[in-house]
Structure formats: C-alpha cells, structure tokens
Design a protein around this motif. Structure first.
Motif, mmCIF file in Angstrom:
data_model
loop_
_atom_site.group_PDB
_atom_site.id
_atom_site.type_symbol
_atom_site.label_atom_id
_atom_site.label_comp_id
_atom_site.label_asym_id
_atom_site.label_seq_id
_atom_site.Cartn_x
_atom_site.Cartn_y
_atom_site.Cartn_z
ATOM 1 N N ILE A 13 0.439 4.634 66.656
ATOM 2 C CA ILE A 13 -0.926 4.860 67.149
ATOM 3 C C ILE A 13 -1.749 5.634 66.138
ATOM 4 O O ILE A 13 -2.861 5.219 65.771
ATOM 5 C CB ILE A 13 -0.889 5.593 68.505
ATOM 6 C CG1 ILE A 13 -0.222 4.709 69.561
ATOM 7 C CG2 ILE A 13 -2.306 5.977 68.935
ATOM 8 C CD1 ILE A 13 -0.084 5.390 70.895
ATOM 9 N N THR A 14 -1.243 6.769 65.681
ATOM 10 C CA THR A 14 -2.018 7.585 64.741
ATOM 11 C C THR A 14 -2.180 6.920 63.381
ATOM 12 O O THR A 14 -3.289 6.978 62.810
ATOM 13 C CB THR A 14 -1.404 8.985 64.604
ATOM 14 O OG1 THR A 14 0.004 8.867 64.350
ATOM 15 C CG2 THR A 14 -1.608 9.791 65.873
ATOM 16 N N ALA A 17 -4.922 4.174 63.912
ATOM 17 C CA ALA A 17 -6.237 4.777 64.160
ATOM 18 C C ALA A 17 -6.775 5.423 62.888
ATOM 19 O O ALA A 17 -7.980 5.330 62.589
ATOM 20 C CB ALA A 17 -6.136 5.807 65.278
ATOM 21 N N LEU A 20 -8.103 2.721 60.528
ATOM 22 C CA LEU A 20 -9.405 2.213 60.965
ATOM 23 C C LEU A 20 -10.526 3.184 60.606
ATOM 24 O O LEU A 20 -11.624 2.764 60.214
ATOM 25 C CB LEU A 20 -9.383 1.948 62.468
ATOM 26 C CG LEU A 20 -8.497 0.782 62.933
ATOM 27 C CD1 LEU A 20 -8.507 0.694 64.448
ATOM 28 C CD2 LEU A 20 -8.953 -0.531 62.309
ATOM 29 N N MET A 21 -10.261 4.491 60.733
ATOM 30 C CA MET A 21 -11.276 5.478 60.364
ATOM 31 C C MET A 21 -11.572 5.426 58.864
ATOM 32 O O MET A 21 -12.726 5.511 58.439
ATOM 33 C CB MET A 21 -10.808 6.880 60.755
ATOM 34 C CG MET A 21 -10.793 7.157 62.242
ATOM 35 S SD MET A 21 -12.450 7.063 62.991
ATOM 36 C CE MET A 21 -12.375 5.430 63.744
ATOM 37 N N THR A 61 -11.771 12.347 58.650
ATOM 38 C CA THR A 61 -11.354 11.967 60.001
ATOM 39 C C THR A 61 -10.022 11.234 59.953
ATOM 40 O O THR A 61 -9.141 11.455 60.797
ATOM 41 C CB THR A 61 -12.421 11.074 60.654
ATOM 42 O OG1 THR A 61 -13.689 11.738 60.604
ATOM 43 C CG2 THR A 61 -12.074 10.780 62.101
ATOM 44 N N VAL A 65 -6.794 12.557 61.984
ATOM 45 C CA VAL A 65 -6.227 11.670 62.998
ATOM 46 C C VAL A 65 -4.741 11.457 62.715
ATOM 47 O O VAL A 65 -3.897 11.494 63.623
ATOM 48 C CB VAL A 65 -6.984 10.327 63.029
ATOM 49 C CG1 VAL A 65 -6.202 9.282 63.824
ATOM 50 C CG2 VAL A 65 -8.361 10.509 63.649
ATOM 51 N N SER A 186 -4.979 5.650 53.089
ATOM 52 C CA SER A 186 -3.856 5.911 53.989
ATOM 53 C C SER A 186 -2.558 6.028 53.210
ATOM 54 O O SER A 186 -1.707 6.889 53.506
ATOM 55 C CB SER A 186 -3.745 4.791 55.030
ATOM 56 O OG SER A 186 -4.903 4.716 55.823
#
Length: 287
Positions: A13-14, A17, A20-21, A61, A65, A186
């Motif tokens: 999940i993290t 997310a 995507l940020m 962000t 996240v 990422s």
C-alpha cells in the motif's frame, strides 16, 4: 543490539501510494517547466516556480508516505517537526535552482548537467534530512556504497527528467517521463532505506518527537492540496496539455526578434490602363 527494520509494514500500500505521489508531482512539475519554455520571459519565472514547488512537494510527500510503512520492531519511531519541515524547504529550494537553470538556459549541455545535478542532490538531501528527523531509541547507520548509489540514481533521474521537460513533445511525452521519474525517485528512496541499519540503545524510554500518525498525516495535507491546485492550473491551460506554443518563444540573442514577423498583405499589382482600341502592337517607326 541490532534493530529489526521493516519498510513495508503495510505491504504494497505505502510503496504504491508513494509512487503515485512522485508521479503526480513529477508530471505537474515537468508540464510547468515545459510551459515556461513556450512563453515570454515575463511569465517564465512564475511557471518555473510552480514547477519547482510541484516537484518538491511531490517527492517530499512520496518520501513520508513511504515512511508511514517504516517501523523498527524494538522501538517506536517518532519525528522531529522542525527537521521534517526543513526537508520540505530544502527539496523545493534545491529543485527550484536546478529547474530555473534549465528553464532559462535550455535543456542542453552544461545547463542540463548543472541543473540535473542540483535537482538530484536536492532530492537526496530531502531524503536524508527527513531521515535525520527520526527519533528512536537507537542510532542510525548507513552503508556508504549504497548511499552513494542512491545519490547517483537521484542525479541521473533528475537530469533525464529535465531533459524530457525540454523536449516539448506534448502531454503523453510528459506522462511517460513522469512515470519514469516516479520510478527513479521511489527507487532512490528504497535504495537509501536499504543502506540503513539501526543499533538500539539500552534505554527503553519513549523517544522525543511526534508519532507518524500525529505528525505526518496532518503535514501531508498541505502539499496534497497544493498538488491538487497545481493540477487544476494545468488542466485549465490548454497549451499545457497540447504542448503547443501560442507564440514564438522569446529569444535572448541580439538581432533575433521575440516573435515571428507578420508579413504585410501584398497589394495587387496595377497595370497601366489601355485605351480603347489599343491592340498592344508596337508603334510603327518613323521613316
């Protein structure tokens, strides 16, 4: 004593997310940078500033996240508010310096190398400054080689992203570039996290600072709202989507006009009127 570090306590999940940020911030920032190259110099600074804030907010962000899923099994993890805010400021300022260099000098040669290096160092500085804001009953140690690899990833990703922004090839081109940029940012984050190890202290007292839920969740509201507003600006500017200039970009070289010269309509050529009965033959010569 070695701490048990888990960067995926919420599963995928993290990471998803966070990715995507990073993509959202990168897409908005790259489109703003592209737009700045299509307008007059008086508007360029505004678009570059918006792009810098979008990319800086996006990667900040993304980082926190992802950090929502970071835990150390033997100790709670808290965050220092001042250091966390400072990491956001560093990200926006350093990314802004790199983007302004490319925005005003073009995405070629020395300007691209300098701007990409500064932007990448800004991404890396944000990451490690944010990590320095962690408070736990232990000491953070990093593997030098892995940290160096994460910085190289950040610089290469930033340089490639700025090069893509300077191509001005339309919306789909920027979307593809932002997906690659999000993957690289990422990758830089999790490469840096792989370099981390925690050596626990003997004390069991609660660390200073705020818990992630109490600090990070409210803090991320501001950058998220800003990214949404920047997205509205992009959506309502048709030239941002189409990637087409409304006028020729202003040139700084002497002797080059800022806009293409508009040709004057040609006047229809007028031939001398002929008298009735004139056949256009040559007049006979006098003998």
């Amino acid at each position: 004593m070695q701490g048990t570090v888990d960067g995926f306590s919420y599963g995928l999940i993290t990471p998803l997310a966070a990715y995507l940020m990073a993509c959202l911030g990168g897409a908005l920032g790259l489109r703003c940078t592209t737009r700045s190259m299509l307008v007059a110099r008086s508007w360029r600074a505004g678009w570059l500033a918006l792009g810098s804030a979008a990319i800086g907010s996006g990667i900040w962000t993304m980082h926190f996240v992802a950090m929502m899923g970071f835990t150390v099994e033997e100790t709670p993890v808290h965050y220092d508010k001042v250091m966390t805010f400072a990491s956001l400021g560093v990200a926006i300022v350093m990314v802004g310096v790199g983007i302004f260099i490319v925005g005003y000098r073009g995405a070629t040669g020395t300007a691209l190398f300098t701007g990409g290096t500064l932007t990448g160092l800004g991404v890396a500085s944000m990451h490690y400054l944010g990590m320095a804001g962690m408070r736990l009953n232990g000491k953070l140690e990093y593997n030098t080689f892995t940290v160096s690899a994460s910085v190289v990833i950040a610089v290469v990703a930033a340089t490639a992203a700025l090069w893509a922004a300077g191509q001005v090839r339309g919306f789909l081109w920027s979307v593809g570039a932002s997906l690659i940029m999000g993957l690289a940012v990422s990758g830089m984050h999790y490469t840096g996290m792989a370099a981390l190890s925690v050596h626990l202290h003997g004390a069991t007292s609660a660390p200073s600072g705020d818990s992630p839920a109490a600090l990070l969740a409210p803090m991320m509201i501001g950058p998220l709202v800003f990214l949404c507003l920047a997205g509205v600006v992009v959506m309502f500017d048709p030239l941002m989507v189409m990637g087409r200039p409304d006028w020729s970009a202003a040139e700084t070289r002497p002797g080059v006009p800022a806009r293409a010269a508009v040709p004057h309509p040609r006047q229809p050529s007028r031939r001398p009127a002929r008298h009735p009965g004139h056949r256009g033959s040559r007049t006979p010569q006098n003998r």
